[in-house]
Design a protein around this motif. Sequence first.
Motif, short mmCIF file in Angstrom:
data_model
loop_
_atom_site.label_atom_id
_atom_site.label_comp_id
_atom_site.label_asym_id
_atom_site.label_seq_id
_atom_site.Cartn_x
_atom_site.Cartn_y
_atom_site.Cartn_z
N ILE A 44 5.57 34.92 50.49
CA ILE A 44 4.98 35.40 51.74
C ILE A 44 3.71 34.65 52.11
CG2 ILE A 44 5.92 37.70 51.31
CD1 ILE A 44 3.06 38.62 50.64
N GLY A 45 3.26 33.75 51.27
CA GLY A 45 1.97 33.11 51.47
C GLY A 45 1.98 31.98 52.47
N PRO A 46 0.83 31.31 52.62
CA PRO A 46 0.67 30.30 53.67
C PRO A 46 1.33 28.96 53.38
CG PRO A 46 -1.33 30.48 52.37
CD PRO A 46 -0.42 31.57 51.90
N VAL A 47 1.52 28.64 52.11
CA VAL A 47 2.06 27.33 51.74
C VAL A 47 3.19 27.53 50.72
CG1 VAL A 47 1.55 25.05 50.80
CG2 VAL A 47 -0.22 26.30 52.05
N PRO A 48 4.42 27.16 51.04
CA PRO A 48 5.52 27.34 50.10
C PRO A 48 5.27 26.60 48.80
CG PRO A 48 6.34 26.77 52.29
CD PRO A 48 4.85 26.55 52.32
N ALA A 49 5.83 27.12 47.73
CA ALA A 49 5.71 26.48 46.42
C ALA A 49 7.09 26.07 45.93
CB ALA A 49 5.05 27.43 45.42
N LYS A 50 7.19 24.88 45.39
CA LYS A 50 8.45 24.39 44.88
C LYS A 50 8.65 24.88 43.44
CE LYS A 50 8.30 20.19 47.70
NZ LYS A 50 8.30 18.71 47.69
N LEU A 173 2.03 52.87 46.06
CA LEU A 173 3.28 52.25 45.60
C LEU A 173 4.29 52.19 46.73
CD1 LEU A 173 3.99 53.77 42.05
CD2 LEU A 173 3.12 51.50 42.58
N ALA A 174 4.40 53.30 47.47
CA ALA A 174 5.36 53.36 48.56
C ALA A 174 5.02 52.39 49.68
CB ALA A 174 5.44 54.79 49.09
N GLN A 175 3.75 52.02 49.79
CA GLN A 175 3.31 51.13 50.86
C GLN A 175 3.49 49.64 50.53
OE1 GLN A 175 -0.72 52.08 51.98
NE2 GLN A 175 -0.26 54.24 52.32
N ILE A 176 3.82 49.32 49.27
CA ILE A 176 3.93 47.91 48.89
C ILE A 176 4.94 47.15 49.77
CG2 ILE A 176 4.72 46.32 47.10
CD1 ILE A 176 3.37 48.04 45.03
N PRO A 177 6.17 47.65 49.98
CA PRO A 177 7.11 46.87 50.80
C PRO A 177 6.58 46.58 52.20
CG PRO A 177 8.29 48.57 49.59
CD PRO A 177 6.83 48.85 49.40
N ASN A 178 5.99 47.58 52.85
CA ASN A 178 5.45 47.34 54.20
C ASN A 178 4.27 46.37 54.16
OD1 ASN A 178 7.29 49.00 55.49
ND2 ASN A 178 5.96 50.80 55.43
N ALA A 179 3.43 46.50 53.14
CA ALA A 179 2.29 45.58 53.03
C ALA A 179 2.76 44.15 52.83
CB ALA A 179 1.38 46.02 51.87
N VAL A 180 3.74 43.97 51.97
CA VAL A 180 4.28 42.62 51.72
C VAL A 180 4.89 42.05 52.99
CG1 VAL A 180 6.09 41.37 50.48
CG2 VAL A 180 4.61 42.95 49.23
N GLY A 181 5.66 42.87 53.69
CA GLY A 181 6.26 42.41 54.94
C GLY A 181 5.22 42.07 55.99
N ALA A 182 4.17 42.88 56.07
CA ALA A 182 3.12 42.63 57.07
C ALA A 182 2.36 41.35 56.76
CB ALA A 182 2.16 43.82 57.12
N VAL A 183 2.11 41.09 55.48
CA VAL A 183 1.41 39.86 55.10
C VAL A 183 2.28 38.65 55.39
CG1 VAL A 183 0.42 38.56 53.19
CG2 VAL A 183 -0.07 41.01 53.41
N ALA A 184 3.57 38.76 55.12
CA ALA A 184 4.48 37.66 55.44
C ALA A 184 4.46 37.35 56.94
CB ALA A 184 5.90 38.00 54.99
N GLU A 185 4.49 38.41 57.75
CA GLU A 185 4.45 38.23 59.20
C GLU A 185 3.11 37.65 59.63
OE1 GLU A 185 5.24 37.91 63.09
OE2 GLU A 185 6.68 38.30 61.46
N TYR A 186 2.03 38.08 58.98
CA TYR A 186 0.70 37.55 59.31
C TYR A 186 0.68 36.03 59.15
CZ TYR A 186 -4.20 36.30 58.88
OH TYR A 186 -5.42 35.68 59.05
#
Length: 215
Positions: A44-50, A173-186
Amino acid sequence: MTADWMVSPSDNELEELDRFLRAHAGDEDMLLDGVHGFLTALAIGPVPAKPEEWLPEILHEPFADADEGERVLTLLARLNDAITPELETGSYEPILGELEVEDGPPAFTARGWCEGFSRGIDLRAPSWEGRLGQDSELMELLSPIIALAIDDGVFESDADFAPLGDEDYDECLAQIPNAVGAVAEYWRSHPLAADETPGEGGALPPRRRGGRWVH
């Protein structure tokens, strides 16, 4: 590459990978939950890693033979490649550890996952820290993960954070999926500028190093 390479690991395959990682883990090596958090941060980060960048963070010993190596690498590739499609379909769930509880069922813990997630950020530290120092929105999106990490001792903070109660911990814990998705979208919506450099302040609290987390 065969088509089944892209299929998410089954529960049995995750258990197989978990057994392998446990059998070869050193004091500070990641187990399955940590590996999932680590790969999630990179996905989900800014620079993909190989793979040549992230595999050395997970595997530290030679394989027993070529068959074992092919099997483990395939399972890790499936685990990694499943993250983005799961986020896109709303089916992403973090792999969490368990804690034995007296007179009750095991409790879930995010400590291993958060430790791995922080290592994924470490691998791209300049990009993350630079943006965190400039945009408070990103820190806010990460807040459930940061709260769990501080509560579990993964992050150290100078601020006075009250321990999370059981209900608050479960809510984070329940918020992790939404947080991860929101950061990916960010990061999709706010990619790094060509001249973007790390900024001062606003970075994640330092990660505690040392110590072994045993489920």
